[in-house]
Design a protein around this motif. Structure first.
Motif, PDB file in Angstrom:
ATOM      1  N   GLY A 262       0.810  -1.223   0.000  1.00 35.19           N
ATOM      2  CA  GLY A 262       0.000   0.000   0.000  1.00 35.19           C
ATOM      3  C   GLY A 262       0.837   1.264   0.000  1.00 35.19           C
ATOM      4  N   TRP A 263       2.116   1.109  -0.389  1.00 36.02           N
ATOM      5  CA  TRP A 263       3.024   2.252  -0.374  1.00 36.02           C
ATOM      6  C   TRP A 263       3.109   2.942  -1.740  1.00 36.02           C
ATOM      7  N   VAL A 264       1.962   3.145  -2.378  1.00 35.45           N
ATOM      8  CA  VAL A 264       1.892   3.978  -3.582  1.00 35.45           C
ATOM      9  C   VAL A 264       0.678   4.883  -3.423  1.00 35.45           C
ATOM     10  N   GLY A 265       0.694   6.016  -4.101  1.00 38.80           N
ATOM     11  CA  GLY A 265      -0.425   6.954  -4.025  1.00 38.80           C
ATOM     12  C   GLY A 265       0.087   8.375  -3.915  1.00 38.80           C
ATOM     13  N   GLU A 266      -0.843   9.321  -4.009  1.00 37.12           N
ATOM     14  CA  GLU A 266      -0.442  10.741  -3.986  1.00 37.12           C
ATOM     15  C   GLU A 266       0.082  11.171  -2.631  1.00 37.12           C
ATOM     16  N   ASP A 267      -0.166  10.353  -1.611  1.00 32.76           N
ATOM     17  CA  ASP A 267       0.313  10.676  -0.264  1.00 32.76           C
ATOM     18  C   ASP A 267       1.636   9.962   0.063  1.00 32.76           C
ATOM     19  N   VAL A 268       2.308   9.423  -0.967  1.00 30.83           N
ATOM     20  CA  VAL A 268       3.557   8.691  -0.751  1.00 30.83           C
ATOM     21  C   VAL A 268       4.665   9.306  -1.604  1.00 30.83           C
ATOM     22  N   ALA A 362      12.875  21.938  -8.398  1.00 37.36           N
ATOM     23  CA  ALA A 362      13.262  22.407  -7.059  1.00 37.36           C
ATOM     24  C   ALA A 362      12.163  23.219  -6.372  1.00 37.36           C
ATOM     25  N   THR A 363      11.136  23.602  -7.125  1.00 36.68           N
ATOM     26  CA  THR A 363      10.060  24.432  -6.558  1.00 36.68           C
ATOM     27  C   THR A 363       8.720  23.693  -6.659  1.00 36.68           C
ATOM     28  N   LEU A 364       8.106  23.778  -7.856  1.00 37.75           N
ATOM     29  CA  LEU A 364       6.797  23.138  -8.048  1.00 37.75           C
ATOM     30  C   LEU A 364       6.855  21.635  -7.853  1.00 37.75           C
ATOM     31  N   GLY A 365       7.939  21.024  -8.336  1.00 38.67           N
ATOM     32  CA  GLY A 365       8.090  19.568  -8.202  1.00 38.67           C
ATOM     33  C   GLY A 365       8.106  19.157  -6.740  1.00 38.67           C
ATOM     34  N   GLY A 366       8.898  19.878  -5.953  1.00 39.94           N
ATOM     35  CA  GLY A 366       8.992  19.570  -4.523  1.00 39.94           C
ATOM     36  C   GLY A 366       7.657  19.757  -3.820  1.00 39.94           C
ATOM     37  N   ALA A 367       6.937  20.824  -4.190  1.00 42.17           N
ATOM     38  CA  ALA A 367       5.636  21.088  -3.568  1.00 42.17           C
ATOM     39  C   ALA A 367       4.677  19.936  -3.850  1.00 42.17           C
ATOM     40  N   ARG A 368       4.664  19.475  -5.093  1.00 41.51           N
ATOM     41  CA  ARG A 368       3.753  18.375  -5.463  1.00 41.51           C
ATOM     42  C   ARG A 368       4.122  17.094  -4.698  1.00 41.51           C
ATOM     43  N   VAL A 369       5.420  16.838  -4.600  1.00 46.21           N
ATOM     44  CA  VAL A 369       5.881  15.630  -3.902  1.00 46.21           C
ATOM     45  C   VAL A 369       5.457  15.664  -2.433  1.00 46.21           C
ATOM     46  N   LEU A 370       5.532  16.836  -1.818  1.00 46.36           N
ATOM     47  CA  LEU A 370       5.150  16.945  -0.402  1.00 46.36           C
ATOM     48  C   LEU A 370       3.639  17.114  -0.203  1.00 46.36           C
ATOM     49  N   GLY A 371       2.908  17.107  -1.313  1.00 48.98           N
ATOM     50  CA  GLY A 371       1.448  17.189  -1.214  1.00 48.98           C
ATOM     51  C   GLY A 371       0.949  18.578  -0.849  1.00 48.98           C
ATOM     52  N   ARG A 372       1.631  19.626  -1.398  1.00 54.18           N
ATOM     53  CA  ARG A 372       1.245  20.990  -1.032  1.00 54.18           C
ATOM     54  C   ARG A 372       0.917  21.788  -2.283  1.00 54.18           C
ATOM     55  N   ASP A 373      -0.177  22.596  -2.179  1.00 53.03           N
ATOM     56  CA  ASP A 373      -0.518  23.473  -3.293  1.00 53.03           C
ATOM     57  C   ASP A 373      -0.383  24.938  -2.890  1.00 53.03           C
ATOM     58  N   ASP A 374       0.313  25.169  -1.759  1.00 49.98           N
ATOM     59  CA  ASP A 374       0.429  26.542  -1.253  1.00 49.98           C
ATOM     60  C   ASP A 374       1.879  27.048  -1.279  1.00 49.98           C
ATOM     61  N   ILE A 375       2.801  26.250  -1.798  1.00 48.35           N
ATOM     62  CA  ILE A 375       4.209  26.688  -1.917  1.00 48.35           C
ATOM     63  C   ILE A 375       4.742  26.283  -3.293  1.00 48.35           C
ATOM     64  N   GLY A 376       5.911  26.815  -3.665  1.00 50.35           N
ATOM     65  CA  GLY A 376       6.534  26.431  -4.932  1.00 50.35           C
ATOM     66  C   GLY A 376       6.315  27.427  -6.053  1.00 50.35           C
ATOM     67  N   ALA A 377       5.470  28.434  -5.838  1.00 51.11           N
ATOM     68  CA  ALA A 377       5.232  29.455  -6.865  1.00 51.11           C
ATOM     69  C   ALA A 377       4.942  30.789  -6.194  1.00 51.11           C
ATOM     70  N   LEU A 378       5.233  31.863  -6.915  1.00 46.41           N
ATOM     71  CA  LEU A 378       4.881  33.201  -6.432  1.00 46.41           C
ATOM     72  C   LEU A 378       3.608  33.612  -7.160  1.00 46.41           C
ATOM     73  N   GLY A 381      -2.312  34.189  -3.180  1.00 45.95           N
ATOM     74  CA  GLY A 381      -2.834  33.143  -2.298  1.00 45.95           C
ATOM     75  C   GLY A 381      -1.802  32.111  -1.876  1.00 45.95           C
ATOM     76  N   MET A 382      -0.588  32.214  -2.426  1.00 45.08           N
ATOM     77  CA  MET A 382       0.455  31.259  -2.027  1.00 45.08           C
ATOM     78  C   MET A 382       1.152  31.757  -0.758  1.00 45.08           C
ATOM     79  N   SER A 383       1.768  30.822  -0.031  1.00 43.23           N
ATOM     80  CA  SER A 383       2.554  31.198   1.142  1.00 43.23           C
ATOM     81  C   SER A 383       3.709  32.099   0.708  1.00 43.23           C
ATOM     82  N   ALA A 384       4.049  33.064   1.566  1.00 43.80           N
ATOM     83  CA  ALA A 384       5.103  34.028   1.208  1.00 43.80           C
ATOM     84  C   ALA A 384       6.477  33.463   1.541  1.00 43.80           C
ATOM     85  N   ASP A 385       6.931  32.511   0.713  1.00 42.85           N
ATOM     86  CA  ASP A 385       8.277  31.942   0.801  1.00 42.85           C
ATOM     87  C   ASP A 385       9.015  32.417  -0.440  1.00 42.85           C
ATOM     88  N   VAL A 386       9.890  33.401  -0.255  1.00 42.63           N
ATOM     89  CA  VAL A 386      10.502  34.088  -1.395  1.00 42.63           C
ATOM     90  C   VAL A 386      11.993  34.224  -1.128  1.00 42.63           C
TER      91      VAL A 386
END
Ligand SMILES: [Zn+2]
Length: 453
Positions: A262-268, A362-378, A381-386
């Protein structure tokens, strides 16, 4: 309420849906969230009402980089003689007895060191995979460090439960009982995990690797993670020995083994996957399973060249990881993006990866891997990580004038001039504002020596 305007950047690399690169760009931030991105002229109205305005002339501004795989405690054991030239299994066997001396204070200080290095190299969000808990060490020690320095953090509760006497790789005295591992993981999720948008801290469930935990623990970890809606992380298909172990012990490829548990899926997300075969790539694409690609570590341990172009082509989520400091002794996030581009070319040809694709991983790819839609882009509505790198340095001379975006990746890596995490200035004029670096380095070196006695 606090507001910040960054204006007059040479270029703002947005990584938004249209990948805008805005000359004379600006970013408007309120309470840790981006409210506007555009040209300095378009955002001029904010200048008068901002709590702070930072002039970004001579700077390249981009989303904070995202590190998807690390073992920060290993900063204490970089370049250990006897582990400098070994492959994965021999390297681990050299280091396990040294790591047995870790203390809670060492975990905290080494995590602060690793985070300082990451932040200064452009990283604003990092995961960390702590899987060794001798002498009362707890994941809470790493979490305290993240709060102190102000880094967005995905803390992975790693574990090892199968010692040498059971056919595993780690020494018996370093493994934990499986009941305790699951109980402690549950405690950490309930105590710390924040599922909300803009969360500064999330917990992931992360047995160390197929060669150090049992099938049962893998299965039960997946059940636990899913009951709390937290992510799962481990190492997979790292090198040829790893594949041989999987075939001999489980009669399956690592991808088949992961699937069976069961170690596959969008949460892995799995670290490395250097030796993922065609069927494994198709499985990961079909299930949304992510990968932390760690090119420096893969070169350092001679593990091989991951099939990144094939993975990306298949639509697999791929982020970058510096991996532990003992297998990538110079953990530098922007440098990792550069090495990802270069290694892809060595393995798969000149057109395998360009600079913008490396930055995207290094940005969008990492965000998707960690299951986040609030970081990785400016974007709004995105988190202010700049972060911002200077374009007028020696390293960028003759490069940034032609293509500042590509220059970031092609030229030798350097340190950030500015880092804003969750709307707070953590690096100003190239200096960390949240830790006393000279004091930290001294403490760190003290512990590094102590560990070797
Ligand atoms: Zn690792």
């Amino acid at each position: 309420m606090s507001t910040l305007l960054l204006n007059h950047a040479d270029v703002v690399i947005t990584m938004d849906t249209t990948r805008r690169e805005i000359k004379d760009g600006a970013v408007w931030i309120r309470d840790g969230v981006i409210e506007a991105v555009g040209s300095s002229a378009e955002l001029a109205m904010y200048a008068a009402k901002a709590d702070e305005v930072i002039n970004m002339t001579g700077r390249i501004v981009l989303p904070g980089l995202i590190n998807t795989h690390h073992h920060m405690y290993q900063s204490l054991t970089r370049t250990i003689p006897g582990a400098q030239d070994a492959e994965l299994f021999a390297w681990l066997q050299r280091l396990y007895p040294i790591w047995a001396g870790l203390t809670p204070e060492m975990i905290k200080v080494s995590t602060l060191t690793a985070m300082s290095e990451l932040i200064l190299s452009g990283c604003t969000t990092s995961s960390d995979h702590l899987y060794i808990y001798p002498n009362g060490c707890r994941l809470d020690d790493s979490i305290e460090a993240a709060y102190q320095i102000g880094m967005r953090f995905h803390a992975c509760r790693g574990s090892m439960s199968v010692g040498e006497s059971q056919g595993g790789l780690p020494p018996d005295h370093l493994v934990e009982a499986e009941d305790f591992i699951l109980k402690d993981t549950q405690r950490l999720i309930e105590r710390w995990h924040n599922p909300e948008r803009h969360a500064m801290l999330r917990i992931a469930v992360a047995p160390c690797s197929p060669f150090s935990v049992s099938r049962d623990l893998m299965r039960e970890s997946a059940v636990l993670a899913r009951s709390y809606h937290v992510s799962l992380h481990t190492h997979l298909a790292e090198n040829d020995n790893d594949i041989a172990y999987s075939r001999a012990k489980f009669g399956m490829t690592p991808a088949e083994y992961a699937d069976s548990l069961g170690w596959v899926g969008e949460d892995v997300w799995h670290a490395h996957c250097v030796k993922l075969d065609h069927a494994g790539i198709a499985l990961f694409a079909r299930t949304g399973t992510g990968i932390a690609h760690c090119p420096c570590s893969n070169m350092r341990l001679a593990s091989g060249i991951a099939p990144i172009p094939a993975l990306r082509e298949a639509g697999v989520a791929v982020g970058l990881g510096v991996d532990g400091s003992a297998s990538n002794d110079g953990a530098h996030m922007l440098g990792e993006a550069r090495q990802a581009m270069l290694l892809a070319r060595v393995g798969h040809g000149q057109s395998a990866m360009n600079a913008r694709q490396a930055l995207e991983m290094a940005t969008l790819g990492g965000a998707r891997v960690l299951g986040r839609d609030d970081i990785g882009a400016l974007a709004i509505g995105m988190s202010a990580d700049v972060v911002a790198f200077r374009s007028d340095t020696l390293a960028m001379a003759g490069a940034a004038v032609h293509d500042p975006v590509a220059a970031l990746v092609f030229c030798a890596p350097q340190q950030v001039d500015l880092s804003v995490i969750n709307g707070k200035v953590v690096v100003r004029d190239g200096h960390l504002t949240t830790v006393e670096l000279p004091v930290l380095i001294e403490q760190h070196n003290h512990f590094a020596r102590q560990l070797m006695i």
